[in-house]
Enzyme design. Structure first.
Site, short mmCIF file in Angstrom:
data_model
loop_
_atom_site.label_atom_id
_atom_site.label_comp_id
_atom_site.label_asym_id
_atom_site.label_seq_id
_atom_site.Cartn_x
_atom_site.Cartn_y
_atom_site.Cartn_z
N ASP A 67 58.53 2.07 -18.20
CA ASP A 67 59.32 2.10 -16.95
C ASP A 67 58.75 1.23 -15.84
O ASP A 67 59.15 1.35 -14.68
CB ASP A 67 59.49 3.54 -16.47
CG ASP A 67 60.64 4.22 -17.20
OD1 ASP A 67 61.54 3.50 -17.67
OD2 ASP A 67 60.64 5.45 -17.31
N ASP A 128 67.03 4.02 -22.20
CA ASP A 128 66.69 3.70 -20.81
C ASP A 128 65.92 2.38 -20.70
O ASP A 128 65.95 1.70 -19.69
CB ASP A 128 65.81 4.79 -20.18
CG ASP A 128 66.11 6.20 -20.65
OD1 ASP A 128 66.57 6.35 -21.79
OD2 ASP A 128 65.86 7.14 -19.90
#
Ligand code: GLY
Length: 343
Positions: A67, A128
């Site tokens: 991320d 994601d």
């Protein structure tokens, strides 16, 4: 400390320490940068710079998670777009180097969660992760390693194969043998079940493949973005804001996910331009309906300082259910900014 969420009925943001354990630290500075873009207010810019620059350490430590793109592109990426500060560019490029270190050429994807290799039984890649490719594509075009575009493409192509079903719905997680790269299984982590369509996962896919087309102009990404968008749109409830998972048998008595609606609205405004014609017009119209619905039925008010209420963070873990969450606000203001850019 960085704003993360507001519990239902509460009126203040819960703050999280800026640390390497989280993934949401870039959204608050991102909101501030969009605010600055609209207002040119020097105080807002100062705050945006302060919260952005608190994240520089992420570019300096070994990659602990995929991320990095969310954290650095929403903060430094928007900051660089609006100010051209060359130090911001350097931080993005250094972060791209960190992110690329998680790439496994055998599997053809980035390892999303190094800490979960044991639990999932292999190299894991979550849907994601598509958003984090933006940092790699951007770095390849802006003075970073040009090989990063090929890594991003390989990741997108492999994810297309193993994180999606024939009907265009997504699996949250794909697991690969780290040595041979062989696909082992696809499953969920944050969704209702291995065979369900987790709303925000699908949203990340729609946004991610739209962004892949922006950088590559490769028609296969555009076609794929349209296909998975159609799978999402065809199953939306009337108010255009999905339940947290499209296949939860408890629907309609389960929580919504306003964050997924905000992510998709923002993506569709971009995708509408690439798709063009009637298809593009229908995507733009859908995005406008989503934003109107979010504004009319899901917005915070005098008692809640978030833009949006009613997002679902991690329902299987029982966390952030029906909360205001910072990433919903980020994609909402991004979508409104994109919409204003069309007028
Ligand atoms: N990237 C984690 C989530 O969407 O909840």
């Amino acid at each position: 400390m960085s704003p993360r969420n507001i519990a239902p009925g509460d009126s203040t943001w819960n703050l999280c320490p800026v640390s390497k354990e989280l993934w949401t630290e870039g959204f608050w500075p991102g909101v501030l940068w969009y605010d600055y873009e609209h207002t040119s207010d020097p105080e807002i810019r100062e705050a945006a710079e302060k919260y952005t620059e608190a994240l520089e350490f992420i570019s300096e430590i070994p990659a602990y998670d995929h991320d990095l793109g969310f954290i650095i592109f929403c903060s430094y990426g928007n900051g660089y777009r609006l100010t051209g500060n060359p130090e911001y560019r350097d931080v993005i490029l250094a972060t791209a180097d960190r992110l690329a270190s998680l790439y496994n050429p055998a599997a053809g994807t980035i390892l999303s969660w190094p800490r979960e290799v044991g639990n999932f039984g292999g190299h894991n890649t979550i849907i994601d992760n598509m958003i984090n490719l933006e940092t790699l594509f951007w770095a390849a075009e802006n003075g970073g390693n040009p090989e990063y575009a090929a890594i991003a493409r390989s990741h997108a192509d492999t994810t297309m194969k193993y994180n999606f079903r024939p009907d265009g719905s997504s699996y949250h997680v794909a697991v690969y043998d780290p040595e041979s790269g062989r696909h082992i299984r696809s499953c969920t982590h944050q969704g209702y079940s291995d065979s369900s369509m987790w709303a925000r996962g699908q949203a990340w896919g729609i946004y991610g493949y739209t962004m892949c087309y922006r950088f590559t102009h490769d028609r296969k990404y555009l076609d794929f973005a349209c296909r998975i968008t159609d799978a999402y749109l065809s199953r939306l409830p009337e108010d255009m804001v999905p339940y947290w998972d499209f296949d939860d048998p408890g629907i309609p008595d389960v929580s919504r996910d306003a964050s997924a609606a905000a992510v998709v609205a923002s993506a569709l405004i971009e995708l509408s331009g690439y798709a063009g014609g009637d298809k593009g017009a229908s995507y733009l119209s859908a995005a406008e309906k989503m934003l109107c619905s979010l504004y009319e039925n899901y917005r915070g008010g005098d008692s809640c300082p978030a833009f949006l209420l009613h997002s679902t963070g991690h329902r299987p873990a029982g966390t952030e259910i029906d909360y205001s969450i910072i990433y919903a606000d980020y994609y909402y203001i991004e979508a409104l900014t994109r919409l204003r850019g069309l007028r």
